[in-house]
Design an enzyme around this catalytic site. Structure first.
Site, PDB file in Angstrom:
ATOM      1  N   HIS A 327       0.916  -1.300   0.014  1.00 44.15           N
ATOM      2  CA  HIS A 327       0.016  -0.115  -0.219  1.00 44.15           C
ATOM      3  C   HIS A 327       0.804   1.477   0.055  1.00 44.15           C
ATOM      4  CE1 HIS A 327      -3.348   2.251   0.340  1.00 44.15           C
ATOM      5  NE2 HIS A 327      -4.362   1.530   1.259  1.00 44.15           N
ATOM      6  N   ASP A 417     -22.846   5.184  -2.223  1.00 38.60           N
ATOM      7  CA  ASP A 417     -21.792   5.237  -1.367  1.00 38.60           C
ATOM      8  C   ASP A 417     -22.314   5.484  -0.058  1.00 38.60           C
ATOM      9  OD1 ASP A 417     -18.885   4.856  -0.460  1.00 38.60           O
ATOM     10  OD2 ASP A 417     -19.138   7.078  -0.025  1.00 38.60           O
ATOM     11  N   TYR A 439     -13.511   5.256   9.583  1.00 40.58           N
ATOM     12  CA  TYR A 439     -12.353   6.128   8.465  1.00 40.58           C
ATOM     13  C   TYR A 439     -12.985   5.477   7.172  1.00 40.58           C
ATOM     14  CZ  TYR A 439      -8.692   6.238   5.119  1.00 40.58           C
ATOM     15  OH  TYR A 439      -7.915   6.379   4.180  1.00 40.58           O
TER      16      TYR A 439
END
Length: 612
Positions: A327, A417, A439
């Site tokens: 990542h 979303d 988050y």
């Protein structure tokens, strides 16, 4: 996006990089106001008053001074956050990154031309490699379309990190090696590393300037496969990449001291376009259930993944594919883009190679043989054991919700979303009896080298709505109104975060300046509410929208008593991937997903009682 990919374009992939705006520094007052709002769901009155005082003191005291220093820093940098973020979020982190930081996902080809099928691994592998190489070639020529919102170009820098990129472990801090160059910049590595049964092979993907064809790639894969299945397995040096970072750095230094050739082998792997992993196991997957394949791409055989590579393309024995990616150099949208590109090409060609079967006379793959001793073998076996132990603790549940999807939510004028994020809030609230600090990834690619901002989905509006859903005396109208308020709040915050007006990265910057100046940690960051509301990376819900294509992914939870939650949205369905740690008695991914699916129905019913 599909049309964008198909169009040949005059624009060059990286042409707008120099004209993108710098990342702004938000106003201190605004950031602190937003921060105070975000802690409210997790505080009683007394705690909130105390935090209010701390914030006020911070704003009028040390906070103002730190903010001035941050503004000074921003004057000299187009992105004041970039280097800090890379270090704090990734390179300074010492825990094993392959399981805890990497993200992974399956390729979508199993849904159409490539359903699971034994003995299809190598032939399909040659075709998927070829499409990946074409993507690399287009990127080298800067022919990949620039991502835009309307006519506004977004930062494309992360796409430079997809190929020939690798994290290198350091004793206190890792570093990123990136060897990729566009054609106009010069030579770029063009070899692929293949990992199979603990052994490592490399081969050139170009011959006389042209990409190898699938028949040529197939010959290479067969050679590696047969060699590894007829001879004893290798030592599995790749397993060391799963270790705690400092231990891996020391093991790597030891290997290099043992034989300088080991360094040359490391560098060949680091600079390779990507790692192609040949797995012996098969991964079960259906369009309705991604659970097993997600578990396997996240936690598969540690001797055939190079955990630090920006891209491991994984091939299972039943012709199913996936990826596992570090990542640090880029965010998941880069992987989504190449995965979608390859999937579209496989659909177009019905999963077959239509070209010439001719195989040129090209050198066979070369094996990289590491010099190892008893100590190295013991390090490898320890790394494998700790990885498999940690992996066995991961619970991952990834079913498809097929009652409805984007079409119906949009028909009700609900952002899909936000719909999923609020369903998650309600599900967590019902399961755990309290709000869950959350988050959600917001992208900041409008700005030079922008990556992400934290969008905190657990708002007071969301909590009030969850409470009304649990209150038998609340009317349908009241629940509906509260839900719409929660939607409006979420959508507004997401817009602000993407426009560089979030507050989490700003607060991080202020805390890092204090650290650099050798100042004591400001009280704001030691306040229990800072941590309880998710500050310092303590979110119990770590979530991200993977997009609106056929691509899905997964991550592990951010904290031990939390959940990792990735999802993608289609016209007729939502596909969620929820992870939790089995050793945490509080969390259960399966139960949370059950509650999320119930919440989907309840929310749709609120909007349209007649519908369900």
């Amino acid at each position: 996006m599909e049309n964008q990919l198909a169009k040949s374009t005059e624009e060059r992939t990286f042409q707008y990089q120099d004209s993108l705006p710098s990342l702004p520094v938000p106003s201190l007052e605004e950031s602190l106001k937003k921060y105070l709002e975000s802690v409210k769901p997790f505080a009683n009155e007394e705690e909130y008053k105390k935090t209010e005082e701390i914030v006020k003191k911070f704003k009028n005291g040390i906070g103002g001074k730190l903010h001035q220093k941050l503004l000074e820093r921003a004057k000299g940098k187009r992105n004041w956050l970039e280097e800090w973020w890379l270090n704090v979020a990734y390179l300074d982190v010492r825990m094993p990154s392959q399981l805890n930081v990497n993200f992974a996902g399956p390729s979508a080809h199993f849904e159409h031309y490539w359903p699971p099928k034994e003995d299809a691994q190598l032939e399909r592998g040659s075709i998927i490699l070829w499409h990946n190489l074409n993507y690399w070639h287009l990127l080298r020529q800067e022919k990949m379309p620039v991502h835009k919102v309307g006519s506004t170009p977004l930062d494309m820098n992360q796409f430079r990190m997809l190929f020939s990129t690798c994290k290198v472990p350091g004793v206190t801090r890792d570093s990123i090696m990136n060897y990729f160059r566009t054609e106009s910049e010069g030579r770029s590595p063009s070899h692929i590393a293949v990992l199979c049964r603990g052994r490592v092979f490399v081969f050139e993907a170009l011959c006389e300037g042209c990409l190898l064809t699938p028949p040529e790639l197939l010959r290479h894969l067969r050679y590696v496969y047969q060699k590894c299945h007829q001879e004893p397995p290798g030592p599995g040096v790749a397993a060391l990449t799963t270790e705690e970072r400092t231990r891996w750095a020391k093991a790597r230094e030891y290997l290099i001291a043992l034989d300088p050739e080991n360094l040359a082998s490391f560098e060949r792997i680091q600079s390779s376009l990507f790692v192609y992993s040949l797995e012996d196991s098969s991964a079960h997957v259906t369009p309705e259930d991604y659970s097993q394949i997600l578990a396997m791409v996240l936690t598969g055989d540690p001797t055939v993944r190079w955990g630090d590579k920006s891209y491991n393309l994984i091939s299972f024995s039943n012709g199913v594919f996936g990826c596992n990616c570090d990542h640090a150099p880029y965010d998941a949208m880069v992987m989504v883009n190449i995965a979608h590109y390859v999937d579209e090409r496989i659909v177009e060609t019905e999963g077959r190679w239509m070209g010439s079967e001719k195989v040129r006379d090209i050198p066979l793959p070369e094996e990289l043989v590491f010099t190892v001793d008893e100590k190295v073998l013991s390090d490898i076996s320890q790394a494998k054991a700790q990885f498999l132990q940690a992996a066995s603790d991961l619970q991952i549940v990834a079913p498809a919700f097929t009652s409805f999807g984007k079409k119906l939510t949009k028909k009700q004028s609900l952002h899909p979303d936000t719909f999923i994020q609020l369903a998650l809030q309600l599900a967590y609230y019902r399961l755990h009896g309290r709000p869950g600090c959350c988050y959600e990834t917001a992208m900041t690619r409008y700005f030079y080298h922008g990556r992400t901002e934290t969008m905190r989905s657990c708002t007071m509006e969301a909590v009030r709505w969850c409470q009304s859903m649990q209150d038998p005396s609340a009317s349908l109208f009241e629940r509906q109104q509260k839900m719409l308020q929660a939607f409006a709040k979420h959508n507004k915050m997401m817009k602000e975060c993407s426009a560089g007006k979030g507050f989490d990265r700003h607060l991080l910057g202020l805390s890092l300046i204090a650290k650099e100046e050798g100042l004591p940690v400001p009280e704001l960051f030691t306040d229990p509410l800072f941590t309880r509301s998710g500050g310092g990376g303590n979110f119990v819900l770590s979530t991200s929208l993977v997009g609106y294509l056929r691509i899905q992914g997964a991550v592990v939870p951010m904290v031990h008593n939390g959940y990792g939650f990735f999802y993608h949205i289609r016209d007729d369905r939502f596909i969620v991937a929820c992870s939790a740690w089995k050793s945490c008695l509080e969390t259960d991914a399966e139960k949370l997903v059950e509650q999320i699916f119930l919440a989907f129905h309840d929310m749709m019913q609120l909007m349209n009682p007649a519908h369900l």
